[in-house]
Scaffold this active site. Structure first.
Site, PDB file in Angstrom:
ATOM      1  N   SER A   1       0.835  -1.203   0.000  1.00 13.59           N
ATOM      2  CA  SER A   1       0.000   0.000   0.000  1.00 13.59           C
ATOM      3  C   SER A   1       0.868   1.250   0.000  1.00 13.59           C
ATOM      4  O   SER A   1       1.971   1.258   0.526  1.00 13.59           O
ATOM      5  CB  SER A   1      -0.920   0.023   1.219  1.00 13.59           C
ATOM      6  OG  SER A   1      -1.724   1.180   1.203  1.00 13.59           O
TER       7      SER A   1
ATOM      8  N   LYS B   1      -4.445  -6.680   3.790  1.00 15.95           N
ATOM      9  CA  LYS B   1      -4.459  -5.636   2.758  1.00 15.95           C
ATOM     10  C   LYS B   1      -5.881  -5.392   2.256  1.00 15.95           C
ATOM     11  O   LYS B   1      -6.276  -4.256   1.981  1.00 15.95           O
ATOM     12  CB  LYS B   1      -3.550  -6.043   1.589  1.00 15.95           C
ATOM     13  CG  LYS B   1      -3.555  -5.061   0.396  1.00 15.95           C
ATOM     14  CD  LYS B   1      -3.160  -3.650   0.817  1.00 15.95           C
ATOM     15  CE  LYS B   1      -2.772  -2.748  -0.345  1.00 15.95           C
ATOM     16  NZ  LYS B   1      -3.733  -2.616  -1.422  1.00 15.95           N
TER      17      LYS B   1
ATOM     18  N   HIS C   1      -7.520  -3.331   4.828  1.00 15.89           N
ATOM     19  CA  HIS C   1      -6.958  -1.977   4.658  1.00 15.89           C
ATOM     20  C   HIS C   1      -7.704  -1.226   3.562  1.00 15.89           C
ATOM     21  O   HIS C   1      -8.109  -0.081   3.733  1.00 15.89           O
ATOM     22  CB  HIS C   1      -5.470  -2.080   4.309  1.00 15.89           C
ATOM     23  CG  HIS C   1      -4.864  -0.823   3.752  1.00 15.89           C
ATOM     24  ND1 HIS C   1      -5.098  -0.396   2.455  1.00 15.89           N
ATOM     25  CD2 HIS C   1      -4.054   0.109   4.313  1.00 15.89           C
ATOM     26  CE1 HIS C   1      -4.455   0.736   2.249  1.00 15.89           C
ATOM     27  NE2 HIS C   1      -3.811   1.063   3.356  1.00 15.89           N
ATOM     28  N   ASN C   2      -7.911  -1.889   2.422  1.00 16.62           N
ATOM     29  CA  ASN C   2      -8.588  -1.232   1.308  1.00 16.62           C
ATOM     30  C   ASN C   2     -10.049  -0.948   1.627  1.00 16.62           C
ATOM     31  O   ASN C   2     -10.610   0.061   1.194  1.00 16.62           O
ATOM     32  CB  ASN C   2      -8.479  -2.086   0.046  1.00 16.62           C
ATOM     33  CG  ASN C   2      -7.108  -2.000  -0.593  1.00 16.62           C
ATOM     34  OD1 ASN C   2      -6.128  -1.650   0.067  1.00 16.62           O
ATOM     35  ND2 ASN C   2      -6.997  -2.336  -1.850  1.00 16.62           N
TER      36      ASN C   2
ATOM     37  N   GLU D   1     -10.045   2.038   3.633  1.00 18.39           N
ATOM     38  CA  GLU D   1      -9.759   3.130   2.695  1.00 18.39           C
ATOM     39  C   GLU D   1     -11.045   3.599   2.004  1.00 18.39           C
ATOM     40  O   GLU D   1     -11.292   4.807   1.877  1.00 18.39           O
ATOM     41  CB  GLU D   1      -8.740   2.647   1.663  1.00 18.39           C
ATOM     42  CG  GLU D   1      -8.337   3.647   0.608  1.00 18.39           C
ATOM     43  CD  GLU D   1      -7.398   3.021  -0.403  1.00 18.39           C
ATOM     44  OE1 GLU D   1      -7.671   3.148  -1.620  1.00 18.39           O
ATOM     45  OE2 GLU D   1      -6.404   2.390   0.005  1.00 18.39           O
TER      46      GLU D   1
END
Length: 477
Positions: free
Chosen positions: A129, A183, A186-187, A190
């Site tokens: 990222s 991840k 995380h996205n 986001e």
């Protein structure tokens, strides 16, 4: 010829920038791209003075690597990754390492890790990222897969990762697909963060009728306080850019794209039974934005919903600040709830403090209070929800009134705030000792004999009532 420490396949911008980052850190890199002209262009351009070996075939690429070979794939997620694995394996030796740095679905990484192990090849799925800038100067890296492989590449990846206060934003996540799973979450966060910022922008731009110039100053000021984050910072920058005499932001079409990671997060939350309400609403908001033609037609027939707020603008702006902060806390809390449930379901040993640390620098969702999340898990590694940590209890209490004012005001003004309102509803539901699910269970038992538990009996005992017969009996009395 001196052999390379690592090889990288896929010379799109992210791949190129990772290679340049590695070369700057004294790592010798070999590169290959399916379109070989791109290799030559790269070597003739930014890579011209770097210790980078260009190759034009898989055979030459593999031959250029020191043993055990370490090969990183920076290619499109999906079938392309499998294609390259199939191309590479006949040329590899036992103990060589394949590393997928794309946005692969965690279950694909689980499958590939097992498949490669059967062929005596080590496999890693690393979440990367930070976008182009992060890749070039220090990304957040979330490695998972085969622990033996991690020991072979740990020094290399920690050298190129972002650093915050001396801490490296690259720590081992877990076996199998754990790295790509983190991840993915995380996205998802986001998606939530971006939607929340957009809602704050929408309320101020159209509900308060503030100018783009005023908004740029507000976001810049917010970035110096508790809302300090990469996304707030770039929002302030975006709002300073002009196109001729006009603000460029006003010329950007209001239809948002997505690549699927937010959707994956929402789907997995449904599968695991985790109420990831805010992130799911952020995904739906992008979907709604893409219905531009339908929205134009609806606006013509139904009218514009927005009513301007004219009184106490300064107070309302502070309320919006508080709503954004509180909702942002909920977004991260839900993300960590999901990872907690996934760790139990998939038998991963996730270190949530390390995950917060990895997200403090280099990545898109880096923000000040990730340090507070890390501290919360340092105090209590078994913490089930960051909302129960003293810091966040106080933070939410401080912001709560402004949060409620913002959501209520947006509703009265006709400004859609799906993420902020769903965050508030989640918060109120999470802290409610009693919810109306008792009525829901009674309804299910009425029409489907699904049974229910009782408050005056031990958990795990189930009962069924003939609601129709009892209702008739009561009516006859």
């Amino acid at each position: 010829m001196e052999k390379a420490d690592i090889g990288l396949i896929g010379l799109a911008v992210m791949g190129q920038n990772l290679v340049l980052n590695m070369a700057d850190k004294g790592i010798r890199v070999a590169v290959f791209n399916r379109t070989t002209e791109k290799v030559d262009e790269f070597l003739a351009g930014e890579a011209k003075t770097k210790s980078i070996i260009g190759t034009h075939s898989i055979e030459a690429f593999v031959e250029s690597l020191s043993s055990p070979r370490k090969i990183m794939l920076m290619v499109k997620a999906g079938a392309v990754v499998d294609d390259f694995i199939d191309l590479l394996i006949p040329h590899l030796d036992d103990g060589d390492v394949i590393i997928d740095g794309g946005n692969s679905l965690y279950s694909d990484t689980e499958r590939r890790t097992k498949s490669c192990k059967e062929k005596n090849i080590l496999y890693l799925g690393i979440g990367v990222s930070g976008g182009e800038e992060g890749a070039r100067y220090g990304p957040s890296l979330m490695p998972g897969g085969n622990i033996e492989a991690w020991h072979l590449v740990k020094d290399l990846f920690q050298r190129i990762a972002a650093k915050v206060d001396g801490d490296v934003c690259c720590q081992w996540v877990g076996e199998g697909g754990a790295g790509h799973y983190v991840k993915m979450v995380h996205n998802g966060i986001e998606y939530g963060d971006m939607q929340l910022i957009c809602e704050a922008y929408q309320i101020m731009r159209f509900g308060l009728d503030l100018s783009v110039e005023e908004l740029a100053e507000i976001f810049s000021t917010w970035n110096r306080g508790v809302l300090n984050s990469y996304l707030i910072e770039i929002t302030a920058d975006i709002l300073t850019v002009k196109d001729g005499d006009d603000w460029l932001i006003d010329k950007v079409l209001d239809t948002a794209g997505q690549k699927g990671t937010g959707m994956w997060t929402g789907i997995n939350a449904l599968e695991l039974g985790v109420p990831l309400t805010l992130i799911s609403e952020a995904v739906f908001a992008r979907t709604l934005s893409s219905m531009k033609g339908a929205r134009i037609q609806a606006a013509e027939k139904l009218g514009s919903p927005v009513e301007k707020v004219t009184k106490n603008k300064a107070g309302y702006i502070q309320s919006i600040h508080d709503a954004l902060y509180a909702s942002k806390v909920i977004s991260y809390a839900q993300g960590f709830m999901l990872m907690n449930q996934a760790a139990e379901e998939y038998q991963w040993k996730l270190n949530y403090g390390d995950i917060a640390l990895m997200w403090r620098g280099g990545c898109i969702i880096r923000s000040r209070f990730l340090g507070n999340i890390k501290q919360a898990y340092e105090k209590d590694s078994e913490l089930k929800n960051v909302l129960l940590d003293d810091f966040f209890i106080d933070a939410i209490k401080t912001a709560e009134q402004g949060w409620r004012n913002t959501v209520a005001g947006a509703a009265m003004s006709g400004v859609p705030v799906p993420a902020m309102s769903s965050a508030l509803s989640f918060y109120d539901g999470y802290r409610s000792e009693r919810l109306p699910a008792n009525l829901l269970q009674a309804q299910r038992d009425y029409f489907g004999a699904h049974t229910y538990e009782r408050t005056d009996k031990p958990r795990g005992e189930y009962f069924h009532t003939d609601w129709i017969a009892n209702a008739k009996k009561e009516a006859e009395l």
